[in-house]
Motif scaffolding. Structure first.
Motif, PDB file in Angstrom:
ATOM      1  N   ARG A 219     -35.990  21.780   9.633  1.00 16.08           N
ATOM      2  CA  ARG A 219     -35.532  20.753   8.704  1.00 16.08           C
ATOM      3  C   ARG A 219     -36.130  19.388   9.083  1.00 16.08           C
ATOM      4  O   ARG A 219     -36.521  18.620   8.232  1.00 16.08           O
TER       5      ARG A 219
ATOM      6  N   ALA B  82     -39.132  27.946  10.809  1.00 13.64           N
ATOM      7  CA  ALA B  82     -38.707  26.993   9.784  1.00 13.64           C
ATOM      8  C   ALA B  82     -37.953  25.844  10.437  1.00 13.64           C
ATOM      9  O   ALA B  82     -37.208  26.023  11.407  1.00 13.64           O
TER      10      ALA B  82
ATOM     11  N   THR C  41     -42.832  28.133  -0.196  1.00  9.02           N
ATOM     12  CA  THR C  41     -42.037  29.282   0.220  1.00  9.02           C
ATOM     13  C   THR C  41     -42.876  30.541   0.195  1.00  9.02           C
ATOM     14  O   THR C  41     -44.015  30.545  -0.279  1.00  9.02           O
TER      15      THR C  41
ATOM     16  N   THR D 252     -37.447  22.718  16.261  1.00  9.24           N
ATOM     17  CA  THR D 252     -36.540  23.856  16.228  1.00  9.24           C
ATOM     18  C   THR D 252     -35.938  24.028  17.610  1.00  9.24           C
ATOM     19  O   THR D 252     -36.655  23.979  18.611  1.00  9.24           O
TER      20      THR D 252
ATOM     21  N   ALA E  26     -42.407  23.687  -5.722  1.00  4.66           N
ATOM     22  CA  ALA E  26     -41.477  22.996  -4.845  1.00  4.66           C
ATOM     23  C   ALA E  26     -41.647  21.494  -5.024  1.00  4.66           C
ATOM     24  O   ALA E  26     -42.648  21.027  -5.549  1.00  4.66           O
TER      25      ALA E  26
ATOM     26  N   THR F 121     -36.958  14.338   7.057  1.00  4.71           N
ATOM     27  CA  THR F 121     -35.922  15.356   7.110  1.00  4.71           C
ATOM     28  C   THR F 121     -35.840  16.056   5.759  1.00  4.71           C
ATOM     29  O   THR F 121     -35.684  15.407   4.718  1.00  4.71           O
ATOM     30  N   LEU F 122     -35.955  17.379   5.770  1.00  4.04           N
ATOM     31  CA  LEU F 122     -35.920  18.184   4.552  1.00  4.04           C
ATOM     32  C   LEU F 122     -34.492  18.568   4.186  1.00  4.04           C
ATOM     33  O   LEU F 122     -33.631  18.715   5.064  1.00  4.04           O
ATOM     34  N   ALA F 123     -34.240  18.766   2.925  1.00  2.00           N
ATOM     35  CA  ALA F 123     -32.931  19.260   2.486  1.00  2.00           C
ATOM     36  C   ALA F 123     -32.761  20.717   2.885  1.00  2.00           C
ATOM     37  O   ALA F 123     -31.665  21.163   3.226  1.00  2.00           O
ATOM     38  N   THR F 124     -33.860  21.469   2.862  1.00  2.00           N
ATOM     39  CA  THR F 124     -33.846  22.890   3.213  1.00  2.00           C
ATOM     40  C   THR F 124     -34.961  23.168   4.208  1.00  2.00           C
ATOM     41  O   THR F 124     -36.090  22.708   4.008  1.00  2.00           O
ATOM     42  N   PRO F 125     -34.696  23.900   5.296  1.00  2.00           N
ATOM     43  CA  PRO F 125     -35.749  24.186   6.272  1.00  2.00           C
ATOM     44  C   PRO F 125     -36.946  24.882   5.637  1.00  2.00           C
ATOM     45  O   PRO F 125     -36.809  25.682   4.717  1.00  2.00           O
ATOM     46  N   ALA F 126     -38.123  24.563   6.130  1.00  2.00           N
ATOM     47  CA  ALA F 126     -39.362  25.182   5.650  1.00  2.00           C
ATOM     48  C   ALA F 126     -40.315  25.334   6.814  1.00  2.00           C
ATOM     49  O   ALA F 126     -40.200  24.631   7.824  1.00  2.00           O
ATOM     50  N   ASN F 127     -41.253  26.255   6.683  1.00  2.00           N
ATOM     51  CA  ASN F 127     -42.216  26.446   7.760  1.00  2.00           C
ATOM     52  C   ASN F 127     -43.669  26.402   7.285  1.00  2.00           C
ATOM     53  O   ASN F 127     -44.586  26.645   8.063  1.00  2.00           O
TER      54      ASN F 127
END
Length: 394
Positions: A127, A125, A155, A104, A26, A74-80
């Motif tokens: 963003r 997850a 991921t 969230t 990633a 701020t992420l382009a795609t949510p992640a946890n």
């Protein structure tokens, strides 16, 4: 003094966690250490370095001096789940830690530590995330510093299931210590309103209440207050955490503080993490105003604590000109006071009813929020939490 550079990647399974691929799978981001965000305290930059202020757990003089720097992203795609690559200078006895949290449904998750052997895992997850660098050093030890920090979302990680509305009965002590500085940099004043919990995972930044509690005494009174210090006794005991997630003493039942186990059962030789003999089973410290005015306590006592950042109720933040907001048994200001909600505290809202019209920081309104059975506050003094779910009618 040693130069420490380490890549934090998980190669093991922990509890319900799934395997994590290499961080190289990633794209991470390099944290701008020279520009710490709101809530940062007792740090210097160029490189990021522990400051000279006496920020430490006020109830534990032996606790290390602490500084914290936070960085929103701020992420382009949510992640946890997240790993970190850190370049730091850490003298023997000092410590550098990296935490992460995500927003969230308008509410921040609890802070999760990113460790050399495991990623930081959020309960959901997100963003919008925030990274916090914690630097600490005992008295007589040189300040640690961080030269570079890269955070990488990973991921294939499963979130730990959140337990809604965590509530535990714990022993409360009065913190006092007026004039001392807390772990988040707040200077304690007379009749202050805040609490201390024995883990920085539930520590709010100075002047905020992202992590607040509702404390109720046996006399029926309650106070909602922000967590602004770390303690009592221990500083790595998030006893409210789910099994497999607790920072330390994971063999204890969820909801039982290590100090209580040491006092009642002789756990850890009857001592806290600093080697002190535990003289009471305290799992929460209460500032003087919370102790005397909010709960009307006269001596240390068992209380029921609800951790306001858990659960799924709509939520709001107390915005009042004074230090506290009166909690009433009904939706009018003529009802007797049955508790207090401290300024900055996060409150979980059950529902809303029409009542007396009140003017406050949120304008003029006849809406009153029910925070618990028989406990109401005017919506004129409570700002809706960002992204909070709509409040149902009672």
């Amino acid at each position: 003094m040693k130069l420490s550079r380490y890549l934090l990647v998980s190669t093991v399974l922990t509890g319900s966690l799934l395997a994590v691929p290499s961080a190289s799978a990633a794209t991470g981001w390099q944290v701008g250490l020279a520009e710490p965000g709101a809530g940062s305290t007792n740090v210097e930059t160029g490189p990021l370095r522990l400051g000279s202020a006496d920020n430490r757990a006020a109830s534990a003089e032996s606790a290390a001096r602490t500084g914290m720097a936070s960085y929103p992203h701020t992420l382009a795609t949510p992640a946890n789940a997240f790993t970190a690559t850190v370049t730091s200078t850490v003298p023997d006895g000092a410590e550098v830690a990296v935490d992460v949290r995500g927003r969230t449904a308008g509410r921040w998750t609890e802070w999760a530590e990113i460790r050399p052997d495991a990623p930081g895992v959020l309960s959901a997850a997100a963003r919008d995330v925030e990274v916090r660098v914690v630097l600490s050093a005992p008295d007589g030890v040189a300040a640690p510093s961080v030269d570079a920090l890269t955070i990488t979302p990973v991921t294939g990680q499963r979130a730990t299931a959140a337990t809604p509305g965590l509530t535990y009965r714990v022993f409360a002590t009065r913190e006092g210590l007026v004039g001392h500085t807390t772990a988040n940099g707040h200077k304690i004043v007379q009749r202050d309103h805040f609490v201390a919990l024995p883990s920085r995972r539930g520590l709010s930044a100075k002047g905020t209440g992202d992590y607040s509690v509702r404390v109720c005494a046996g006399n029926g009174r309650c106070e909602w207050a922000p967590t602004w210090d770390v303690g009592p006794w221990n500083t790595r005991d998030d006893y409210w955490a789910a099994p497999g997630v607790r920072q330390q003493w994971g063999d204890l039942p969820q909801g039982k503080p290590a100090a209580q186990a040491a006092y009642e059962d002789g756990y850890n030789g009857g001592k806290d993490q600093f080697g002190r003999k535990v003289k009471n089973p305290a799992g929460i410290d209460l500032a003087d105003g919370t102790f005397w005015d909010g709960l009307k306590l006269k001596t240390n006592a068992w209380v029921t604590v609800t951790y306001q950042w858990t659960g799924t109720h709509p939520h709001g933040i107390v915005r009042t000109s004074g230090p506290v907001l009166n909690v009433r048994p009904g939706p009018d200001s003529q009802s007797p006071n049955v508790g207090l909600a401290a300024k900055h505290a996060q409150v979980r809202i059950e529902c809303v009813v029409a009542g007396e019209q009140v003017k406050g920081s949120q304008g003029t309104t006849d809406q009153w929020y029910r925070l618990a059975k028989g406990m109401f506050v005017s919506a004129a003094h409570v700002a809706p939490g960002p992204g909070s779910a709509p409040v149902p009618t009672c």
